[in-house]
Design a protein around this motif. Structure first.
Motif, PDB file in Angstrom:
ATOM      1  N   ILE A  18       0.834  -1.204   0.000  1.00 54.56           N
ATOM      2  CA  ILE A  18       0.000   0.000   0.000  1.00 54.56           C
ATOM      3  C   ILE A  18       0.867   1.252   0.000  1.00 54.56           C
ATOM      4  N   ILE A  19       1.905   1.257   0.826  1.00 48.21           N
ATOM      5  CA  ILE A  19       2.818   2.407   0.876  1.00 48.21           C
ATOM      6  C   ILE A  19       3.510   2.593  -0.470  1.00 48.21           C
ATOM      7  N   SER A  20       3.920   1.510  -1.103  1.00 42.90           N
ATOM      8  CA  SER A  20       4.577   1.596  -2.415  1.00 42.90           C
ATOM      9  C   SER A  20       3.641   2.173  -3.470  1.00 42.90           C
ATOM     10  N   VAL A  21       2.402   1.755  -3.478  1.00 40.99           N
ATOM     11  CA  VAL A  21       1.438   2.271  -4.446  1.00 40.99           C
ATOM     12  C   VAL A  21       1.214   3.766  -4.215  1.00 40.99           C
ATOM     13  N   LEU A  22       1.100   4.186  -2.967  1.00 37.17           N
ATOM     14  CA  LEU A  22       0.920   5.604  -2.672  1.00 37.17           C
ATOM     15  C   LEU A  22       2.123   6.422  -3.122  1.00 37.17           C
ATOM     16  N   MET A  23       3.317   5.891  -2.952  1.00 34.96           N
ATOM     17  CA  MET A  23       4.528   6.584  -3.397  1.00 34.96           C
ATOM     18  C   MET A  23       4.549   6.692  -4.922  1.00 34.96           C
ATOM     19  N   LEU A  24       4.133   5.645  -5.620  1.00 34.58           N
ATOM     20  CA  LEU A  24       4.100   5.683  -7.080  1.00 34.58           C
ATOM     21  C   LEU A  24       3.101   6.723  -7.594  1.00 34.58           C
ATOM     22  N   LEU A  27       4.888  10.654  -6.139  1.00 31.70           N
ATOM     23  CA  LEU A  27       6.171  11.147  -6.631  1.00 31.70           C
ATOM     24  C   LEU A  27       6.128  11.757  -8.034  1.00 31.70           C
ATOM     25  N   PRO A  28       5.464  11.157  -9.009  1.00 31.78           N
ATOM     26  CA  PRO A  28       5.440  11.798 -10.335  1.00 31.78           C
ATOM     27  C   PRO A  28       4.781  13.179 -10.321  1.00 31.78           C
ATOM     28  N   SER A  29       3.735  13.358  -9.547  1.00 33.10           N
ATOM     29  CA  SER A  29       3.085  14.669  -9.515  1.00 33.10           C
ATOM     30  C   SER A  29       3.967  15.705  -8.833  1.00 33.10           C
ATOM     31  N   MET A  30       4.763  15.304  -7.850  1.00 32.95           N
ATOM     32  CA  MET A  30       5.666  16.252  -7.195  1.00 32.95           C
ATOM     33  C   MET A  30       6.793  16.670  -8.128  1.00 32.95           C
ATOM     34  N   THR A  31       7.343  15.765  -8.900  1.00 34.14           N
ATOM     35  CA  THR A  31       8.424  16.124  -9.817  1.00 34.14           C
ATOM     36  C   THR A  31       7.907  16.926 -11.005  1.00 34.14           C
ATOM     37  N   LYS A  32       6.659  16.667 -11.411  1.00 38.87           N
ATOM     38  CA  LYS A  32       6.071  17.416 -12.514  1.00 38.87           C
ATOM     39  C   LYS A  32       5.872  18.881 -12.125  1.00 38.87           C
ATOM     40  N   ASN A  33       5.539  19.142 -10.897  1.00 34.85           N
ATOM     41  CA  ASN A  33       5.289  20.505 -10.435  1.00 34.85           C
ATOM     42  C   ASN A  33       6.568  21.247 -10.078  1.00 34.85           C
ATOM     43  N   ASN A  34       7.715  20.606 -10.128  1.00 34.48           N
ATOM     44  CA  ASN A  34       8.979  21.237  -9.768  1.00 34.48           C
ATOM     45  C   ASN A  34       9.307  22.420 -10.682  1.00 34.48           C
ATOM     46  N   SER A  35       9.091  22.280 -11.983  1.00 34.59           N
ATOM     47  CA  SER A  35       9.366  23.386 -12.905  1.00 34.59           C
ATOM     48  C   SER A  35       8.400  24.545 -12.681  1.00 34.59           C
ATOM     49  N   LEU A  36       7.162  24.247 -12.334  1.00 42.21           N
ATOM     50  CA  LEU A  36       6.186  25.292 -12.031  1.00 42.21           C
ATOM     51  C   LEU A  36       6.607  26.070 -10.787  1.00 42.21           C
ATOM     52  N   VAL A  37       7.093  25.374  -9.786  1.00 38.65           N
ATOM     53  CA  VAL A  37       7.544  26.025  -8.556  1.00 38.65           C
ATOM     54  C   VAL A  37       8.730  26.940  -8.843  1.00 38.65           C
ATOM     55  N   LYS A  38       9.692  26.492  -9.657  1.00 45.21           N
ATOM     56  CA  LYS A  38      10.838  27.333 -10.002  1.00 45.21           C
ATOM     57  C   LYS A  38      10.398  28.573 -10.761  1.00 45.21           C
TER      58      LYS A  38
END
Length: 100
Positions: A18-24, A27-38
């Motif tokens: 369950i923890i692995s599925v939640l991480m999957l 994580l992609p949504s957090m890295t996708k928003n990284n350029s927006l944050v910058k």
């Protein structure tokens, strides 16, 4: 035989799954928003420096350079969070330099 209470191996594996599925999912949504944050961080820095240009101009009756703002203690950085340098044009408008 004692009746010991605790988690079985199967229960622990299900929790890890369950923890692995939640991480999957997360994580992609957090890295996708990284350029927006910058990008938003750079816009906020430009707005801050633009405000300090106005303060300097009101105090000294002249348009400053980036170096004058930094040396005068008006700002503490001359770059955006993504390390692109800031410029002030002849009209006092702050922008990001195309050169790095």
């Amino acid at each position: 035989m004692k009746n010991e209470k605790g988690f079985t191996l199967i229960e622990m594996m299900i929790v890890l799954l369950i923890i692995s599925v939640l991480m999957l999912i997360a994580l992609p949504s957090m890295t996708k928003n990284n350029s927006l944050v910058k990008s938003l961080g750079c816009e906020a820095t430009i707005d801050l420096v633009q405000g300090q240009v106005g303060a300097y101009e009101a105090e000294k009756n002249t348009l400053p350079t980036i170096e004058e703002l930094k040396d005068g203690g008006y700002i503490d950085t001359v770059t955006c969070p993504d390390k692109k340098p800031l410029l002030i044009d002849s009209k006092g408008v702050v922008s990001v330099s195309d050169d790095e």
